[in-house]
Motif scaffolding. Structure first.
Motif, PDB file in Angstrom:
ATOM      1  N   GLY A 138       0.820  -1.194   0.000  1.00  0.00           N
ATOM      2  CA  GLY A 138       0.000   0.000   0.000  1.00  0.00           C
ATOM      3  C   GLY A 138       0.858   1.249   0.000  1.00  0.00           C
ATOM      4  O   GLY A 138       2.006   1.232   0.466  1.00  0.00           O
ATOM      5  N   ILE A 139       0.323   2.331  -0.527  1.00  0.00           N
ATOM      6  CA  ILE A 139       1.037   3.611  -0.559  1.00  0.00           C
ATOM      7  C   ILE A 139       0.132   4.710  -0.011  1.00  0.00           C
ATOM      8  O   ILE A 139      -1.039   4.832  -0.410  1.00  0.00           O
ATOM      9  CB  ILE A 139       1.479   3.989  -1.994  1.00  0.00           C
ATOM     10  CG1 ILE A 139       2.497   2.985  -2.530  1.00  0.00           C
ATOM     11  CG2 ILE A 139       2.057   5.403  -2.030  1.00  0.00           C
ATOM     12  CD1 ILE A 139       3.837   2.991  -1.801  1.00  0.00           C
ATOM     13  N   VAL A 140       0.683   5.503   0.912  1.00  0.00           N
ATOM     14  CA  VAL A 140       0.022   6.716   1.402  1.00  0.00           C
ATOM     15  C   VAL A 140       0.940   7.887   1.104  1.00  0.00           C
ATOM     16  O   VAL A 140       2.129   7.867   1.450  1.00  0.00           O
ATOM     17  CB  VAL A 140      -0.271   6.632   2.909  1.00  0.00           C
ATOM     18  CG1 VAL A 140      -0.813   7.966   3.424  1.00  0.00           C
ATOM     19  CG2 VAL A 140      -1.276   5.513   3.193  1.00  0.00           C
ATOM     20  N   THR A 152       5.808  13.134  -0.264  1.00  0.00           N
ATOM     21  CA  THR A 152       6.593  11.940   0.030  1.00  0.00           C
ATOM     22  C   THR A 152       5.643  10.754   0.195  1.00  0.00           C
ATOM     23  O   THR A 152       4.437  10.923   0.333  1.00  0.00           O
ATOM     24  CB  THR A 152       7.453  12.110   1.293  1.00  0.00           C
ATOM     25  OG1 THR A 152       6.595  12.463   2.398  1.00  0.00           O
ATOM     26  CG2 THR A 152       8.485  13.195   1.110  1.00  0.00           C
ATOM     27  N   GLU A 153       6.217   9.560   0.164  1.00  0.00           N
ATOM     28  CA  GLU A 153       5.407   8.347   0.204  1.00  0.00           C
ATOM     29  C   GLU A 153       5.673   7.546   1.478  1.00  0.00           C
ATOM     30  O   GLU A 153       6.810   7.478   1.951  1.00  0.00           O
ATOM     31  CB  GLU A 153       5.693   7.463  -1.006  1.00  0.00           C
ATOM     32  CG  GLU A 153       5.305   8.088  -2.332  1.00  0.00           C
ATOM     33  CD  GLU A 153       5.579   7.158  -3.498  1.00  0.00           C
ATOM     34  OE1 GLU A 153       6.156   6.057  -3.271  1.00  0.00           O
ATOM     35  OE2 GLU A 153       5.231   7.514  -4.643  1.00  0.00           O
ATOM     36  N   ILE A 154       4.618   6.927   1.978  1.00  0.00           N
ATOM     37  CA  ILE A 154       4.717   6.013   3.118  1.00  0.00           C
ATOM     38  C   ILE A 154       4.249   4.639   2.645  1.00  0.00           C
ATOM     39  O   ILE A 154       3.086   4.471   2.275  1.00  0.00           O
ATOM     40  CB  ILE A 154       3.839   6.478   4.290  1.00  0.00           C
ATOM     41  CG1 ILE A 154       4.206   7.903   4.719  1.00  0.00           C
ATOM     42  CG2 ILE A 154       3.950   5.501   5.471  1.00  0.00           C
ATOM     43  CD1 ILE A 154       3.237   8.512   5.717  1.00  0.00           C
ATOM     44  N   PRO A 155       5.137   3.640   2.617  1.00  0.00           N
ATOM     45  CA  PRO A 155       4.711   2.300   2.195  1.00  0.00           C
ATOM     46  C   PRO A 155       4.018   1.550   3.329  1.00  0.00           C
ATOM     47  O   PRO A 155       4.380   1.689   4.503  1.00  0.00           O
ATOM     48  CB  PRO A 155       6.029   1.619   1.814  1.00  0.00           C
ATOM     49  CG  PRO A 155       7.062   2.311   2.663  1.00  0.00           C
ATOM     50  CD  PRO A 155       6.591   3.730   2.840  1.00  0.00           C
ATOM     51  N   LEU A 156       3.011   0.768   2.973  1.00  0.00           N
ATOM     52  CA  LEU A 156       2.312  -0.099   3.923  1.00  0.00           C
ATOM     53  C   LEU A 156       2.591  -1.541   3.519  1.00  0.00           C
ATOM     54  O   LEU A 156       2.236  -1.967   2.415  1.00  0.00           O
ATOM     55  CB  LEU A 156       0.810   0.178   3.912  1.00  0.00           C
ATOM     56  CG  LEU A 156       0.389   1.621   4.237  1.00  0.00           C
ATOM     57  CD1 LEU A 156      -1.123   1.756   4.157  1.00  0.00           C
ATOM     58  CD2 LEU A 156       0.899   2.051   5.602  1.00  0.00           C
ATOM     59  N   ALA A 157       3.189  -2.295   4.419  1.00  0.00           N
ATOM     60  CA  ALA A 157       3.676  -3.630   4.100  1.00  0.00           C
ATOM     61  C   ALA A 157       2.539  -4.649   4.036  1.00  0.00           C
ATOM     62  O   ALA A 157       1.500  -4.483   4.686  1.00  0.00           O
ATOM     63  CB  ALA A 157       4.696  -4.073   5.141  1.00  0.00           C
ATOM     64  N   PRO A 158       2.723  -5.715   3.256  1.00  0.00           N
ATOM     65  CA  PRO A 158       1.766  -6.828   3.297  1.00  0.00           C
ATOM     66  C   PRO A 158       1.752  -7.475   4.675  1.00  0.00           C
ATOM     67  O   PRO A 158       2.700  -7.331   5.463  1.00  0.00           O
ATOM     68  CB  PRO A 158       2.318  -7.801   2.243  1.00  0.00           C
ATOM     69  CG  PRO A 158       3.247  -7.005   1.403  1.00  0.00           C
ATOM     70  CD  PRO A 158       3.806  -5.945   2.297  1.00  0.00           C
ATOM     71  N   LEU A 159       0.673  -8.181   4.983  1.00  0.00           N
ATOM     72  CA  LEU A 159       0.584  -8.959   6.213  1.00  0.00           C
ATOM     73  C   LEU A 159       1.059 -10.372   5.897  1.00  0.00           C
ATOM     74  O   LEU A 159       0.385 -11.105   5.158  1.00  0.00           O
ATOM     75  CB  LEU A 159      -0.846  -8.997   6.750  1.00  0.00           C
ATOM     76  CG  LEU A 159      -1.340  -7.784   7.549  1.00  0.00           C
ATOM     77  CD1 LEU A 159      -1.502  -6.568   6.645  1.00  0.00           C
ATOM     78  CD2 LEU A 159      -2.644  -8.108   8.252  1.00  0.00           C
ATOM     79  N   GLU A 160       2.198 -10.749   6.433  1.00  0.00           N
ATOM     80  CA  GLU A 160       2.740 -12.076   6.165  1.00  0.00           C
ATOM     81  C   GLU A 160       1.845 -13.168   6.734  1.00  0.00           C
ATOM     82  O   GLU A 160       1.705 -14.241   6.157  1.00  0.00           O
ATOM     83  CB  GLU A 160       4.153 -12.198   6.744  1.00  0.00           C
ATOM     84  CG  GLU A 160       5.177 -11.270   6.100  1.00  0.00           C
ATOM     85  CD  GLU A 160       5.609 -11.740   4.721  1.00  0.00           C
ATOM     86  OE1 GLU A 160       5.265 -12.887   4.352  1.00  0.00           O
ATOM     87  OE2 GLU A 160       6.279 -10.963   4.022  1.00  0.00           O
ATOM     88  N   SER A 161       1.250 -12.897   7.891  1.00  0.00           N
ATOM     89  CA  SER A 161       0.291 -13.826   8.486  1.00  0.00           C
ATOM     90  C   SER A 161      -1.047 -13.111   8.545  1.00  0.00           C
ATOM     91  O   SER A 161      -1.371 -12.451   9.531  1.00  0.00           O
ATOM     92  CB  SER A 161       0.749 -14.247   9.886  1.00  0.00           C
ATOM     93  OG  SER A 161      -0.184 -15.109  10.484  1.00  0.00           O
ATOM     94  N   CYS A 162      -1.828 -13.250   7.469  1.00  0.00           N
ATOM     95  CA  CYS A 162      -3.060 -12.474   7.338  1.00  0.00           C
ATOM     96  C   CYS A 162      -4.269 -13.239   7.855  1.00  0.00           C
ATOM     97  O   CYS A 162      -5.059 -12.698   8.620  1.00  0.00           O
ATOM     98  CB  CYS A 162      -3.257 -12.096   5.873  1.00  0.00           C
ATOM     99  SG  CYS A 162      -4.698 -11.048   5.564  1.00  0.00           S
ATOM    100  N   PHE A 163      -4.405 -14.492   7.436  1.00  0.00           N
ATOM    101  CA  PHE A 163      -5.575 -15.256   7.845  1.00  0.00           C
ATOM    102  C   PHE A 163      -5.222 -16.726   7.972  1.00  0.00           C
ATOM    103  O   PHE A 163      -4.541 -17.294   7.103  1.00  0.00           O
ATOM    104  CB  PHE A 163      -6.719 -15.099   6.835  1.00  0.00           C
ATOM    105  CG  PHE A 163      -8.014 -15.691   7.299  1.00  0.00           C
ATOM    106  CD1 PHE A 163      -8.846 -14.987   8.140  1.00  0.00           C
ATOM    107  CD2 PHE A 163      -8.395 -16.961   6.907  1.00  0.00           C
ATOM    108  CE1 PHE A 163     -10.045 -15.523   8.581  1.00  0.00           C
ATOM    109  CE2 PHE A 163      -9.587 -17.518   7.343  1.00  0.00           C
ATOM    110  CZ  PHE A 163     -10.415 -16.792   8.190  1.00  0.00           C
ATOM    111  N   THR A 164      -5.695 -17.338   9.061  1.00  0.00           N
ATOM    112  CA  THR A 164      -5.505 -18.767   9.289  1.00  0.00           C
ATOM    113  C   THR A 164      -6.855 -19.447   9.334  1.00  0.00           C
ATOM    114  O   THR A 164      -7.727 -19.073  10.136  1.00  0.00           O
ATOM    115  CB  THR A 164      -4.750 -19.019  10.604  1.00  0.00           C
ATOM    116  OG1 THR A 164      -3.463 -18.398  10.534  1.00  0.00           O
ATOM    117  CG2 THR A 164      -4.566 -20.512  10.848  1.00  0.00           C
ATOM    118  N   GLY A 165      -7.052 -20.426   8.460  1.00  0.00           N
ATOM    119  CA  GLY A 165      -8.327 -21.129   8.417  1.00  0.00           C
ATOM    120  C   GLY A 165      -8.298 -22.240   7.399  1.00  0.00           C
ATOM    121  O   GLY A 165      -7.266 -22.526   6.777  1.00  0.00           O
TER     122      GLY A 165
END
Length: 340
Positions: A138-140, A152-165
């Motif tokens: 993501g970018i803000v 300027t830009e602020i990066p938003l990282a992926p969630l490595e552990s997003c969902f368990t199911g």
């Protein structure tokens, strides 16, 4: 009173903000205009001015005094700066591909030039190989109000552990990245000012599964450092799932997941961080709370989400010092309430 959002046919209203004077409002019409509406505190509000734009105006934010209106244009990639006294365009700032949601800080003084803007880029930006659950970020965008062109830009990282199911008959953990950054809100609590970004979490790798491919994320930015707060991003669907543990792991227990989170609003109290996420895809309003040590919980004290948006009802959210209260009103005037 009821009034249209455009006087020239530029319909599809996307956002509205109210001036601190309580008399004026401003509407972004995706059809190509921004309208000023005066007299909203009376019985006969009217469109007092309207500016036409190419592209699609979608997001609005007012400076703390109400002297400046900021508008995002989803198609042109610009942020417009409008003087609300004269309702004239004073500056156009090119920020990126698809700017969407926008928020401005408020340090409590009467000087609007010492604030800062935060603008979401709607789609996640490719990073590495596509079609991976961590293939985008993501970018803000952020810029000072005194010099909006300094972006300027602020990066938003992926969630490595997003969902368990359950996935294909086995319990698996998938990642996801922030995509479709639909909302951003700034809130100060526990002495920390943060920007909270809601987004659709995308996990395109597959296999296709409703509970793994599309999520509802909140990422958090430290406004002072202008960096994402490490480890604080959350998938709301995982939090909803964890409210009702399923001991055998087959995910057969019914839950109402959060689909298409569109915005987040906080209770205006610096001693708590209680917010409400509106989800258009699942027609619910979900309560989210961050405590002083950054633990995150969802749901009210009595149920996992506040309300279904049932046909025939209109809704208003009233937030106060102790928490939230939902008011429901039918056309015949009867009401009922539920506290958070």
């Amino acid at each position: 009173a009821k009034i249209g959002s455009s006087g020239n046919g530029a319909a599809e209203p996307m956002a509205v903000v109210i001036h601190p004077n309580g008399e004026d409002a401003y509407v972004a019409n995706r059809g190509g205009s921004v309208a000023a509406i005066s007299g909203i505190d009376g019985a006969t509000p009217e469109i007092s001015a309207e500016l036409d734009f190419d592209g699609e105006p979608v997001g609005l934010a007012l400076s703390p005094t109400g002297g400046t209106l900021y508008v995002t244009n989803w198609v042109s990639g610009a942020v417009y700066v409008i003087d609300t006294d004269t309702f004239t365009l004073t500056q156009t700032v090119d920020v990126g591909l698809n700017p969407y949601a926008i928020a401005v800080t408020n340090d409590g003084d009467v000087d609007d030039t010492d604030e800062r803007l935060f603008v979401t880029e709607f789609y996640g930006r490719p990073e590495g190989k596509e079609a991976l659950d961590t293939g985008r970020k993501g970018i803000v965008y952020t810029m000072p109000t005194v010099a909006p062109a300094t972006v300027t830009e602020i990066p938003l990282a992926p969630l490595e552990s997003c969902f368990t199911g359950d996935l294909g008959g086995t319990v698996q953990t998938t990642a996801c990245f922030p995509n479709q950054l639909t909302g951003i809100t700034i809130h100060t609590a526990f002495g920390k000012t943060r920007a909270y970004v809601v987004s659709v979490g995308a996990a395109p790798k597959g296999p296709v599964a409703f509970n793994h491919n599309m999520q509802a994320n909140i990422s958090v930015i430290d406004v002072d450092t202008r960096l994402e707060v490490p480890g604080l991003a959350r998938n709301l669907n995982q939090l909803v799932k964890d409210q009702q543990p399923d001991s055998d792991g087959d995910d057969a227990k019914g839950r109402r997941f959060v689909n298409m989170p569109m915005g987040l609003a906080f209770v205006g109290n610096p001693s708590i961080a209680v917010g409400y996420v509106a989800a258009s895809g699942s027609d619910i309003l979900l309560r989210v709370e961050y405590d002083a040590t950054d633990n995150v919980t969802v749901g009210s004290l009595t149920n996992s989400y506040l309300f279904d948006f049932v046909s025939g009802w209109t809704y208003a959210v009233c937030v106060g010092v102790a928490g939230g209260m939902m008011l429901r009103r039918r056309a015949n005037g009867t009401t009922s309430t539920q506290r958070s």
